[in-house]
Design an enzyme around this catalytic site. Structure first.
Site, PDB file in Angstrom:
ATOM      1  N   ALA A  70      10.020  30.677 -53.556  1.00  0.00           N
ATOM      2  CA  ALA A  70      10.656  29.437 -53.113  1.00  0.00           C
ATOM      3  C   ALA A  70      11.462  29.614 -51.823  1.00  0.00           C
ATOM      4  O   ALA A  70      11.611  28.662 -51.053  1.00  0.00           O
ATOM      5  CB  ALA A  70      11.547  28.885 -54.214  1.00  0.00           C
ATOM      6  N   CYS A 327      21.793  34.825 -56.464  1.00  0.00           N
ATOM      7  CA  CYS A 327      21.307  35.075 -55.117  1.00  0.00           C
ATOM      8  C   CYS A 327      22.436  35.455 -54.180  1.00  0.00           C
ATOM      9  O   CYS A 327      22.221  36.057 -53.154  1.00  0.00           O
ATOM     10  CB  CYS A 327      20.603  33.845 -54.600  1.00  0.00           C
TER      11      CYS A 327
END
Ligand SMILES: *Cc1c(COP(=O)(O)O)cnc(C)c1O
Length: 381
Positions: A70, A327
């Site tokens: 993504a 992340c």
């Protein structure tokens, strides 16, 4: 270890891993070599898998571009649309709670001379639709709004956002990485133009994802980021990864078969909240209420009184969960999502995220709650 971090990644389903195997060993043909049977065999499998992925999101088959995940899909969507040579519009609109994979791209484009507007959210993480509408004008090339948030699980009203976007002639991209496989994602019904997804967020392998480009209603032109080779009709160069693509299709098919499990996932999430909030005084729920249809079924995000999320994690090493987003967890700054929702820095630092998945059992929830409660009592003493 009890794994409650399904927003960061999900385990690759054994049925998915099994479906990949022959493409790594016996059937190793290059899907772009059409001069022999080995290549044609791989090409046929890749084609069938792409059709299946497209059906999974109700997109036209030819719209699906395979990527490495993504992060790449978001980059290709946003940079690809605004830098296309025929693109005359120079404005980008996005939302403060987007994943860094979107916010970093838009900030880079700002440095490249594009105008970027970042719209705020309400205390539940819902985008301010009036501010969004006011930000989109006839110079806006693309609007990027995530389908479902990876920290607090807020689900955006995509159909309404698509209407606001198209009223001004702009295109709508959605980072649907947390939505695909978890809740229905219908590209045609919502009229979203570009959708990003990633296999490892829906029980597939890491390193493969997709971007759907166009839903048949209007023309969407993207400039490739990865040039050279001309594969995927020039939209992304490089040899495709048949094992990963077949696996992604299989993983998405399994999610559709097992969509009935989402009420079970929500029940487990609610049980975790009940246990934690009844044992820990002053625990606060972040994001939409748990019975809201606008929250992902497996998401729980809470703030603790007087204990930092990092400390709670360190004190509970046998339960996997996260503070902020995985992340950016190398970065000690508090979650930009929670700050955008109006939490103070201190509240944001005292927050953690749980992601319950389809493999989570009730027994795991009860054990995890016990361990978490014990650790929090020890820390607050
Ligand atoms: C995980 C995630 C990404 C990044 O996906 P990768 O495939 O790991 O690059 C992007 N956006 C959201 C919302 C995510 O949850």
């Amino acid at each position: 270890m009890i794994y409650l971090d399904h927003h960061a990644t999900t385990p690759c389903d054994a049925r998915v891993a099994a479906a990949m195997m022959s493409w790594l060993t016996d059937d190793f043909g290059n899907p772009h070599s059409d001069s022999h049977e080995a290549g044609r065999f791989a090409a046929a499998a890749v084609g069938t898998a792409i059709e299946s992925i497209a059906r999974g999101i109700h997109a036209p088959g030819e719209s699906v571009v395979i990527t490495s995940g993504a992060t790449e899909s978001n980059l290709l969507a946003i940079r690809g649309v605004v830098t296309h040579p025929r693109q005359k519009r120079r404005k980008i609109v996005t939302v403060a709670t987007e994943h860094p994979a979107v916010l970093d791209v838009t900030e880079e484009l700002r440095n490249d001379g594009f105008a970027v507007t970042v719209v705020g959210v309400d205390p539940h993480g819902r985008v301010d639709l009036d501010a969004l509408e006011a930000s989109i004008d006839d110079q806006t090339a693309i609007v990027s709004v995530m389908w479902a948030n990876n920290e607090v699980g807020t689900i955006a009203p995509m159909t309404e956002i698509a209407r606001l976007t198209h009223d001004r002639g702009a295109l709508l991209h959605s980072d649907a990485t947390q939505a695909v496989g978890r809740i229905p994602v219908d590209v045609r019904q919502t009229d979203v133009d570009l959708i990003s997804g990633s296999a490892h967020k829906f029980y597939g392998p890491k390193g493969v994802g997709f971007l759907s480009v166009g839903n048949g209603n209007r023309r969407v032109r993207i400039k490739p980021i990865m040039t050279g080779g001309g594969q995927q009709r020039g939209r992304r160069g490089g040899t495709m990864n048949p094992a990963g693509i077949v696996a992604m299709a299989k993983a998405l098919e399994l999610c559709r078969c097992e969509a009935g499990q989402s009420s079970e996932i929500a029940r487990h999430r609610d049980l975790l909240w009940q246990r934690l909030s009844s044992a820990i005084d002053g625990m606060v729920l972040n994001g939409p209420s748990l019975d809201s249809p606008h929250r992902l079924p497996g998401n729980l995000n809470v703030s603790l009184p007087g204990v930092e999320g990092e400390a709670w994690m360190a004190a509970t090493p046998d339960v996997a969960f996260s503070s902020g987003s995985a992340c950016s967890s190398v970065d000690p700054t508090p979650s930009h999502v929670l700050l955008a929702m109006g939490l103070s820095e201190s509240e944001a630092r005292r927050s953690v995220r749980f992601g319950i998945g389809r493999t989570t059992t009730e027994d795991e929830i009860l054990q995890a709650a016990d361990r978490l409660i014990t650790a929090s009592r020890r820390l607050s003493r």
